[in-house]
Design a protein around this motif. Sequence first.
Motif, PDB file in Angstrom:
ATOM      1  N   ILE A 192     107.847  33.998  53.437  1.00 31.52           N
ATOM      2  CA  ILE A 192     107.671  34.778  54.493  1.00 31.52           C
ATOM      3  C   ILE A 192     106.956  33.642  55.375  1.00 31.52           C
ATOM      4  O   ILE A 192     106.147  32.939  55.128  1.00 31.52           O
ATOM      5  CB  ILE A 192     106.618  35.948  54.500  1.00 31.52           C
ATOM      6  CG1 ILE A 192     107.224  36.934  53.788  1.00 31.52           C
ATOM      7  CG2 ILE A 192     106.602  36.172  55.973  1.00 31.52           C
ATOM      8  CD1 ILE A 192     106.424  38.133  53.440  1.00 31.52           C
ATOM      9  N   PRO A 193     107.837  33.514  56.833  1.00 29.40           N
ATOM     10  CA  PRO A 193     107.240  32.501  57.454  1.00 29.40           C
ATOM     11  C   PRO A 193     105.633  32.502  57.848  1.00 29.40           C
ATOM     12  O   PRO A 193     105.038  33.495  58.086  1.00 29.40           O
ATOM     13  CB  PRO A 193     107.896  32.738  58.917  1.00 29.40           C
ATOM     14  CG  PRO A 193     109.235  33.271  58.581  1.00 29.40           C
ATOM     15  CD  PRO A 193     108.901  34.194  57.142  1.00 29.40           C
ATOM     16  N   MET A 194     105.070  31.153  57.794  1.00 34.22           N
ATOM     17  CA  MET A 194     103.474  31.304  58.028  1.00 34.22           C
ATOM     18  C   MET A 194     102.953  32.026  59.244  1.00 34.22           C
ATOM     19  O   MET A 194     102.184  32.510  59.281  1.00 34.22           O
ATOM     20  CB  MET A 194     103.076  29.579  57.964  1.00 34.22           C
ATOM     21  CG  MET A 194     101.735  29.418  58.315  1.00 34.22           C
ATOM     22  SD  MET A 194     100.551  30.027  56.723  1.00 34.22           S
ATOM     23  CE  MET A 194     100.863  28.867  55.647  1.00 34.22           C
ATOM     24  N   GLU A 195     103.737  32.007  60.361  1.00 35.92           N
ATOM     25  CA  GLU A 195     103.509  32.344  61.548  1.00 35.92           C
ATOM     26  C   GLU A 195     103.460  33.959  61.579  1.00 35.92           C
ATOM     27  O   GLU A 195     102.432  34.490  62.208  1.00 35.92           O
ATOM     28  CB  GLU A 195     104.270  31.703  62.621  1.00 35.92           C
ATOM     29  CG  GLU A 195     105.587  32.011  62.784  1.00 35.92           C
ATOM     30  CD  GLU A 195     106.396  30.846  62.195  1.00 35.92           C
ATOM     31  OE1 GLU A 195     105.805  30.165  61.227  1.00 35.92           O
ATOM     32  OE2 GLU A 195     107.426  30.520  62.203  1.00 35.92           O
ATOM     33  N   VAL A 196     104.370  34.482  60.839  1.00 38.15           N
ATOM     34  CA  VAL A 196     104.400  35.954  60.698  1.00 38.15           C
ATOM     35  C   VAL A 196     103.162  36.167  59.767  1.00 38.15           C
ATOM     36  O   VAL A 196     102.329  37.340  60.385  1.00 38.15           O
ATOM     37  CB  VAL A 196     105.641  36.290  59.932  1.00 38.15           C
ATOM     38  CG1 VAL A 196     105.569  37.825  59.485  1.00 38.15           C
ATOM     39  CG2 VAL A 196     106.724  35.884  60.621  1.00 38.15           C
ATOM     40  N   LEU A 197     102.867  35.626  58.866  1.00 35.68           N
ATOM     41  CA  LEU A 197     101.362  36.237  58.086  1.00 35.68           C
ATOM     42  C   LEU A 197     100.179  35.689  58.783  1.00 35.68           C
ATOM     43  O   LEU A 197      99.450  36.687  58.620  1.00 35.68           O
ATOM     44  CB  LEU A 197     101.411  35.229  56.656  1.00 35.68           C
ATOM     45  CG  LEU A 197     102.533  35.906  55.861  1.00 35.68           C
ATOM     46  CD1 LEU A 197     102.720  34.716  54.381  1.00 35.68           C
ATOM     47  CD2 LEU A 197     102.806  37.119  55.341  1.00 35.68           C
ATOM     48  N   THR A 198     100.031  34.627  59.420  1.00 36.13           N
ATOM     49  CA  THR A 198      98.982  34.267  60.130  1.00 36.13           C
ATOM     50  C   THR A 198      98.774  35.509  61.396  1.00 36.13           C
ATOM     51  O   THR A 198      97.419  35.891  61.362  1.00 36.13           O
ATOM     52  CB  THR A 198      98.761  32.941  60.565  1.00 36.13           C
ATOM     53  OG1 THR A 198      99.998  32.787  61.494  1.00 36.13           O
ATOM     54  CG2 THR A 198      98.778  31.957  59.608  1.00 36.13           C
ATOM     55  N   LYS A 199      99.628  35.650  61.903  1.00 35.30           N
ATOM     56  CA  LYS A 199      99.615  36.691  62.915  1.00 35.30           C
ATOM     57  C   LYS A 199      99.264  38.102  62.655  1.00 35.30           C
ATOM     58  O   LYS A 199      98.579  38.782  63.028  1.00 35.30           O
ATOM     59  CB  LYS A 199     100.890  36.681  63.927  1.00 35.30           C
ATOM     60  CG  LYS A 199     100.708  37.689  64.986  1.00 35.30           C
ATOM     61  CD  LYS A 199      99.903  36.803  66.118  1.00 35.30           C
ATOM     62  CE  LYS A 199     100.056  37.339  67.634  1.00 35.30           C
ATOM     63  NZ  LYS A 199      99.310  36.769  68.569  1.00 35.30           N
ATOM     64  N   THR A 200     100.014  38.533  61.408  1.00 37.40           N
ATOM     65  CA  THR A 200      99.697  39.586  60.640  1.00 37.40           C
ATOM     66  C   THR A 200      98.263  40.154  60.357  1.00 37.40           C
ATOM     67  O   THR A 200      97.637  41.034  60.696  1.00 37.40           O
ATOM     68  CB  THR A 200     100.712  40.048  59.478  1.00 37.40           C
ATOM     69  OG1 THR A 200     102.128  39.955  60.132  1.00 37.40           O
ATOM     70  CG2 THR A 200     100.484  41.228  58.843  1.00 37.40           C
ATOM     71  N   PHE A 201      97.620  39.117  59.551  1.00 34.87           N
ATOM     72  CA  PHE A 201      96.436  39.284  59.066  1.00 34.87           C
ATOM     73  C   PHE A 201      95.353  38.601  60.014  1.00 34.87           C
ATOM     74  O   PHE A 201      94.280  38.474  59.498  1.00 34.87           O
ATOM     75  CB  PHE A 201      96.542  38.558  57.555  1.00 34.87           C
ATOM     76  CG  PHE A 201      97.224  39.373  56.599  1.00 34.87           C
ATOM     77  CD1 PHE A 201      96.739  40.519  56.156  1.00 34.87           C
ATOM     78  CD2 PHE A 201      98.721  38.898  56.215  1.00 34.87           C
ATOM     79  CE1 PHE A 201      97.656  41.229  55.210  1.00 34.87           C
ATOM     80  CE2 PHE A 201      99.257  39.588  55.317  1.00 34.87           C
ATOM     81  CZ  PHE A 201      98.855  40.588  54.994  1.00 34.87           C
ATOM     82  N   GLN A 202      95.785  38.037  60.965  1.00 37.91           N
ATOM     83  CA  GLN A 202      94.684  37.380  61.898  1.00 37.91           C
ATOM     84  C   GLN A 202      93.709  36.533  61.390  1.00 37.91           C
ATOM     85  O   GLN A 202      92.552  36.542  61.576  1.00 37.91           O
ATOM     86  CB  GLN A 202      93.927  38.538  62.582  1.00 37.91           C
ATOM     87  CG  GLN A 202      94.827  39.683  63.250  1.00 37.91           C
ATOM     88  CD  GLN A 202      95.367  38.926  64.726  1.00 37.91           C
ATOM     89  OE1 GLN A 202      94.770  38.752  65.565  1.00 37.91           O
ATOM     90  NE2 GLN A 202      96.557  38.582  64.699  1.00 37.91           N
ATOM     91  N   VAL A 203      94.511  35.669  60.744  1.00 40.12           N
ATOM     92  CA  VAL A 203      93.650  34.602  59.835  1.00 40.12           C
ATOM     93  C   VAL A 203      94.273  33.094  60.129  1.00 40.12           C
ATOM     94  O   VAL A 203      95.539  33.093  60.270  1.00 40.12           O
ATOM     95  CB  VAL A 203      93.525  34.758  58.321  1.00 40.12           C
ATOM     96  CG1 VAL A 203      92.679  36.209  58.069  1.00 40.12           C
ATOM     97  CG2 VAL A 203      94.786  34.912  57.708  1.00 40.12           C
ATOM     98  N   ASN A 204      93.699  31.973  59.788  1.00 39.37           N
ATOM     99  CA  ASN A 204      94.237  30.728  59.988  1.00 39.37           C
ATOM    100  C   ASN A 204      95.533  30.433  58.875  1.00 39.37           C
ATOM    101  O   ASN A 204      95.261  31.049  57.707  1.00 39.37           O
ATOM    102  CB  ASN A 204      93.252  29.683  60.186  1.00 39.37           C
ATOM    103  CG  ASN A 204      92.247  29.290  59.220  1.00 39.37           C
ATOM    104  OD1 ASN A 204      92.812  29.372  57.968  1.00 39.37           O
ATOM    105  ND2 ASN A 204      91.079  29.386  59.542  1.00 39.37           N
TER     106      ASN A 204
END
Length: 217
Positions: A192-204
Amino acid sequence: MEQKFTSFFLLFCLITISICHADPEQLQDFCVANNPSTDTIINGFPCKPASSVVSDDFFFAGLSQEGNTNSRFGSSITAGNVLSFPGLNTLGLAINRVDIAPGGVNPLHSHPRSSELVFVMKGNLLVGFISTANKFYSKVLGPGETFVIPKGLFHFQYNVGNSTATAITLFNSQLPGVMSAPFGLFGAKPQIPMEVLTKTFQVNSSIISVLESNFGN
């Protein structure tokens, strides 16, 4: 008036059938799966010729032995679905054995094609699920106690006792399917694209990278 009642009755029957049956009804006495590991893509598996069916096709001993809980989660799942138990083909049933060491967990997952009935045989398990309203329902179960998990909802079993716990889980599908939260989110192929996961979980991204290294295959 009679026409309205008939329409309502037919609608009621359709709803009732859709609720009670996860898999399609069989059209014969049985349909023992013929080579359930086949690559043939159909809704179920081809039937073994009735003349070749034997008693052992309706027998499965896979749940008789305790599973090895020496794993990262401290749990072991022995699956009795149509892939290992061909006699279940078209019957809308499956059965698993769950063994969990003290402090171990059968981590958050869901079964997209089935509800689940958890029956504890020994030990004490915290069993819980999350509804679509994000409400958490749970209960600590002891031997002989049961908890039901509605179809498709994320759930888990966690051993809160001091000894290995064992449960039998029953499904209204011959192949319930399983979607693991950690492996699905952080071990998907392709990723899954990194930007999707970081935005979803609000982490770096560094935290996501750690999770992907833990759960990626």
